[in-house]
Enzyme design. Structure first.
Site, PDB file in Angstrom:
ATOM      1  N   GLU A 159      -3.366   1.276  -2.705  1.00 29.38           N
ATOM      2  CA  GLU A 159      -2.310   2.109  -2.843  1.00 29.38           C
ATOM      3  C   GLU A 159      -1.032   1.335  -3.023  1.00 29.38           C
ATOM      4  OE1 GLU A 159      -0.428   6.457  -1.231  1.00 29.38           O
ATOM      5  OE2 GLU A 159      -2.014   5.150  -0.241  1.00 29.38           O
ATOM      6  N   HIS A 164      -9.076   4.997   1.206  1.00 21.64           N
ATOM      7  CA  HIS A 164      -7.922   4.889   0.759  1.00 21.64           C
ATOM      8  C   HIS A 164      -8.067   3.600  -0.017  1.00 21.64           C
ATOM      9  CE1 HIS A 164      -6.773   8.528   2.665  1.00 21.64           C
ATOM     10  NE2 HIS A 164      -5.446   8.497   2.033  1.00 21.64           N
TER      11      HIS A 164
END
Length: 450
Positions: free
Chosen positions: A247, A244
């Site tokens: 973000e 990830h």
């Protein structure tokens, strides 16, 4: 008279042809020359031979000479392979009522998720994961890569639940697992435990390139050392990597080029996936170009999560959002960078909505990302590309000799698929129409205590 969808009699025989189908060429593993040329949407006309539960042939004329098989005329309707959700969170799913996000922001999504983890017993995880898989199965999703929150208090229970559910669902919805925790938690011996657990489970090593306390922002001072630790663990345990990344709307969040350099440094070209990468869209064009040069060199694949990022990003109280929250997908595609779209969170604190329906993700992605005019190639976002990224064999694209996993739509064009929810789609697995429907929400409701 046109053939009505409700009047089609779906076969149960060992061998049959689906006649007059339309298939996006980008979802075919190989395109026979007899099917060309494709139309303006990149769609070819084909007859599909199903035999012993497998796709045995894709042709335009051979069916005419086959008098021993059953023939089902689709009247020019679209047929796609079953789809892949390459980035989701089955362990978080369907907790939105139990632990709601009070304002829809990323900050409070993270806090609500952390507050919910103490409820994650083995039975709770299995119940919610099974519910999500039944939704996906009914919608025609046959393969899922799910990130698993991997903390000291969750690692054993959550990964055991994943292994059990994966075994139960094998052949209907195939599963891959990815470890998910802020990468600074893997500095010490816990990182070794995470990597060993992932290796035992046949998964991928993942993580979040932000601090364990706080949101995505400027890179951590020791980010290069942390990434080296992740890639060293991955190398030692023979694991691919799925992270990830960035973000946030904050342009100071710029770990994507650092991930790319680390992948190159550790010999991990073509073995890394980065999800989100939202902040890149808010950086200067010159910085975007430099980052994409590195991403292309490292052969990193990108997963965009358009519905969830539009839900979370640029959310401020009593203010209309000013951007869509997504990364620079069109610029990536022009450079030959592999980009897939996925559903991400479903009815939890990071995204209050969703139903594990990758077709819905695709339909929204086309609109949010302007992947149209023409639509040619856009179905690859949820089919061919995630198949290539993940290694899920026999999913996301039509391959002769592989199991017949198909979706038949009551639509003749991709435009019609995008324009209507396709709630009447027919899913065919191993050559047979499935009867499954998405499970009733009442299965998630707690007992009325009044």
């Amino acid at each position: 008279m046109p053939i009505k969808f409700d009047d089609i009699s779906w076969p149960k025989t060992r061998r049959y042809w689906l006649l007059n189908a339309r298939v996006p060429a980008c979802l075919l593993n190989e395109i026979p020359a007899t099917l060309l040329p494709a139309d303006a949407e990149g769609v070819v006309k084909a007859n599909l031979l199903i035999e012993d539960g497998k796709l045995a042939g894709v042709d335009r004329a051979a069916a005419k000479h086959d008098s021993i098989s059953e023939h089902i005329d689709l009247g020019g309707r679209q047929v796609w392979p079953t789809l892949i959700d390459i980035h989701t969170h089955l362990d978080k799913g369907h907790t939105v009522e139990r632990s709601p996000n009070i304002d829809g922001t990323f900050h409070n999504a993270r806090l609500a998720a952390a507050a919910d983890r103490p409820h994650w017993t083995a039975s709770d995880l299995r119940r919610r994961m099974d519910f999500g898989l039944r939704c996906a199965y009914a919608h025609g999703v046959s393969a899922i890569r799910t990130h698993i929150d991997t903390y000291h208090e969750t690692v054993d229970t959550s990964w055991q639940a994943l292994r059990e559910v994966r075994d139960e669902w094998r052949g209907k919805v195939d599963l891959q697992g990815v470890a998910l925790c802020p990468i600074d938690l893997m500095e010490d011996a816990f990182g070794d435990k995470v990597a060993a657990t992932v290796e035992k489970s046949g998964g991928l090593l993942g993580g979040v390139t932000r601090a364990s306390i706080g949101n995505h922002g400027a890179p951590l001072n020791n980010i290069d050392a942390l990434l080296d630790r992740v890639f060293s663990l991955a190398t030692r345990h023979h694991l691919n990597v799925d992270l990830h990344v960035d973000e946030t709307h904050d342009p100071a969040a710029a770990t994507l080029p650092l991930v790319a350099r680390s992948a190159i440094r550790h010999g991990y070209k073509g073995r890394v996936v980065c999800g989100h990468c939202c902040s890149l869209a808010n950086q200067p064009e010159s910085e975007i170009d430099r980052t994409l040069d590195l991403v292309a060199e490292a052969e990193i694949a990108i997963v965009t999560l358009p519905t969830v990022n539009m839900y979370l990003q640029d959310r401020k109280e009593k203010r209309t959002p000013r951007w869509r929250g997504v990364t620079v997908v069109q610029e990536m595609l022009r450079r030959g960078i592999r980009v897939a779209a996925a559903g991400d969170n479903c009815q939890d604190s990071f995204h209050a909505y969703g139903d594990h329906d990758v077709l819905d993700t695709y339909r929204q992605a086309v609109r949010i990302l302007h992947l149209d005019h023409p639509l040619t190639g856009s179905p690859a976002l949820v089919g061919t590309t995630p198949a290539a990224i993940s290694g899920f064999a026999g999913h996301g694209r039509m391959t002769i000799g592989m199991p017949a996993r198909l979706i038949v739509f009551n639509a003749r064009t991709i435009n019609e698929i995008i324009s209507r929810p396709q709630s009447d789609r027919v899913v065919i697995l191993s050559g047979e129409k499935i009867a499954a429907r998405a499970p009733d929400y009442s299965e998630l409701w707690e007992e009325d205590k009044l």
